[in-house]
Design an enzyme around this catalytic site. Structure first.
Site, PDB file in Angstrom:
ATOM      1  N   ASP A 123       0.721  -1.115   0.121  1.00  0.00           N
ATOM      2  CA  ASP A 123      -0.070  -0.186   0.045  1.00  0.00           C
ATOM      3  C   ASP A 123       0.829   1.016   0.075  1.00  0.00           C
ATOM      4  O   ASP A 123       2.014   1.156   0.555  1.00  0.00           O
ATOM      5  CB  ASP A 123      -0.754   0.014   1.333  1.00  0.00           C
ATOM      6  CG  ASP A 123      -2.086   0.891   1.238  1.00  0.00           C
ATOM      7  OD1 ASP A 123      -2.103   1.848   0.408  1.00  0.00           O
ATOM      8  OD2 ASP A 123      -2.931   0.490   1.841  1.00  0.00           O
ATOM      9  N   ASP A 127      -2.891   3.006   6.472  1.00  0.00           N
ATOM     10  CA  ASP A 127      -4.369   2.735   6.833  1.00  0.00           C
ATOM     11  C   ASP A 127      -4.626   2.545   8.420  1.00  0.00           C
ATOM     12  O   ASP A 127      -5.176   1.436   8.833  1.00  0.00           O
ATOM     13  CB  ASP A 127      -5.032   1.789   6.103  1.00  0.00           C
ATOM     14  CG  ASP A 127      -4.993   2.042   4.516  1.00  0.00           C
ATOM     15  OD1 ASP A 127      -5.126   3.235   4.304  1.00  0.00           O
ATOM     16  OD2 ASP A 127      -5.147   0.950   3.774  1.00  0.00           O
ATOM     17  N   HIS A 140     -11.703   3.438   4.763  1.00  0.00           N
ATOM     18  CA  HIS A 140     -10.564   2.851   4.008  1.00  0.00           C
ATOM     19  C   HIS A 140      -9.156   3.048   4.526  1.00  0.00           C
ATOM     20  O   HIS A 140      -8.256   2.528   4.100  1.00  0.00           O
ATOM     21  CB  HIS A 140     -10.608   2.724   2.636  1.00  0.00           C
ATOM     22  CG  HIS A 140     -10.359   4.262   1.886  1.00  0.00           C
ATOM     23  ND1 HIS A 140      -9.957   4.207   0.391  1.00  0.00           N
ATOM     24  CD2 HIS A 140     -10.207   5.326   2.390  1.00  0.00           C
ATOM     25  CE1 HIS A 140      -9.520   5.369   0.266  1.00  0.00           C
ATOM     26  NE2 HIS A 140      -9.911   6.224   1.422  1.00  0.00           N
ATOM     27  N   ASP A 228      -3.082   0.969  -5.201  1.00  0.00           N
ATOM     28  CA  ASP A 228      -2.380   2.180  -5.169  1.00  0.00           C
ATOM     29  C   ASP A 228      -0.768   2.147  -4.546  1.00  0.00           C
ATOM     30  O   ASP A 228      -0.105   3.082  -4.625  1.00  0.00           O
ATOM     31  CB  ASP A 228      -3.038   3.466  -4.383  1.00  0.00           C
ATOM     32  CG  ASP A 228      -3.231   3.227  -2.837  1.00  0.00           C
ATOM     33  OD1 ASP A 228      -2.067   2.761  -2.002  1.00  0.00           O
ATOM     34  OD2 ASP A 228      -4.300   3.637  -2.294  1.00  0.00           O
ATOM     35  N   GLU A 271      -9.069  -1.391  -3.793  1.00  0.00           N
ATOM     36  CA  GLU A 271      -8.935  -0.089  -4.417  1.00  0.00           C
ATOM     37  C   GLU A 271      -8.786   0.334  -5.735  1.00  0.00           C
ATOM     38  O   GLU A 271      -8.546   1.447  -6.461  1.00  0.00           O
ATOM     39  CB  GLU A 271      -7.750   0.563  -3.736  1.00  0.00           C
ATOM     40  CG  GLU A 271      -8.004   0.832  -2.071  1.00  0.00           C
ATOM     41  CD  GLU A 271      -8.961   1.759  -1.707  1.00  0.00           C
ATOM     42  OE1 GLU A 271      -9.183   2.856  -2.517  1.00  0.00           O
ATOM     43  OE2 GLU A 271      -9.514   1.661  -0.558  1.00  0.00           O
TER      44      GLU A 271
END
Ligand code: ARG
Ligand code: MN
Ligand code: MN
Ligand code: MN
Length: 302
Positions: A123, A127, A140, A228, A271
């Site tokens: 990622d 998060d 998210h 992402d 995502e």
């Protein structure tokens, strides 16, 4: 071993609409066929169902909390069912809030089978936000915190009791965007973070050796792949792009080294947002990388 595809068409935890189209984009990019061509058995379970996105502002620091709970309950149930049947579930997201459901199920399965859990969190973002730290209220940005017991009880106790898991099971790779309050939280919780600076300095090979260290026959390896993670120049089809991510080559090596362990037992692909994509290129890239995750290589190896 059977691979089960579970579509979860929602953008309920995201700050942009469109991740709800992720499952179909991955199917259109031939995910199932590509895995079958690798000699794997694949069943597509179709899509889970849940509430529509009401597109409301946050209340008490959370956007759409009730709807997020409903979707995650569906994911939790479906994921645990597949794991109990001995299958390898792949969640076709959907935004990353859904990893609360998938990983809570994986953690329960590990307790039931006596396995050690390891989560690779690929990622741009850590998060790990809470209602206090979040700049957006978008859930998210909160799944890792929720899984570690920081968050609303309806999410931290999705599997019956909190916490579902602990910070020490996580290895986060590719991180380059952590919010102000979130920085303090990941430091206090001591989350294992390999940020982009670490990848720049050590190289992807050494980073993956470190992140995969200690994995053995008794490990259940879960990969949570937020698209992402990838550099936006190769993966524009996501809602929250952050420049300076892994290149195509670095991402391939990362996936290949995970495959080499032979212990990946569940996967999230989240995502992916076709509304930001062009000609489904980001879905195709994700499928390409997932093939590597399942052992695709140029030459016969081992
Ligand atoms: N940190 C930001 C937030 O809390 C962005 C989170 C992005 N998360 C993701 N899964 N794409 O809103
Ligand atoms: Mn994420
Ligand atoms: Mn089980
Ligand atoms: Mn992200």
């Amino acid at each position: 071993q059977t691979i089960s595809l579970i579509g979860v068409p929602t953008d309920i935890g995201a700050g942009h609409r469109g991740a709800s189209m992720g499952p179909e984009a991955l199917r259109v990019a031939n995910l199932a066929l590509r895995l079958e061509r690798r000699g794997l058995q694949v069943v597509d379970r179709g899509n889970l169902h849940g509430p529509i996105n009401p597109w409301q502002p946050p209340t008490d620091g959370y956007r759409h909390l009730d709807e997020v709970v409903a979707w995650n309950m569906a994911v939790y149930t479906a994921f645990h069912q597949e794991l109990s049947a001995g299958h390898l579930p792949i969640m076709l997201g959907g935004d990353h809030c859904l990893a609360i459901g998938s990983i809570t199920a994986v953690a329960r399965h590990c307790r039931e089978t006596g396995k050690q859990l390891r989560v690779l969190w690929l990622d741009a973002h850590s998060d790990f936000n809470t209602a206090q730290a979040t700049p957006s209220g978008n859930i998210h940005g909160m799944p890792v915190a929720c899984l570690c017991g920081y968050g609303p009880q309806v999410l931290t106790e999705l599997g019956g009791s909190a916490p579902a898991t602990t910070p020490d099971v996580f290895r986060q790779i590719g991180i380059r965007s952590v919010d102000y309050g979130e920085k303090q939280l990941v430091r206090e919780a001591n989350v294992g973070i390999y940020d982009m600076r670490h990848i720049d300095e050590e190289g992807m090979k050494r980073v993956m050796e470190q992140a995969l260290a200690g994995i053995d026959e008794n490990t259940h390896l879960h990969v949570s792949f937020d698209v992402d993670f990838l550099d936006p120049s190769i993966a524009p089809g996501v809602g929250t792009t952050v420049r300076g991510g892994p290149t195509y080559r670095e991402a391939q090596l990362c996936m290949e080294m995970i495959a080499d362990t032979g212990h990946m037992a569940s996967l999230d692909i989240v995502e992916l947002n076709p509304a930001f994509d062009k000609r489904n290129q980001t879905a195709k890239l994700a499928v390409d990388l997932v093939e590597s995750l399942f052992g695709k290589s140029t030459l016969i190896r081992r």
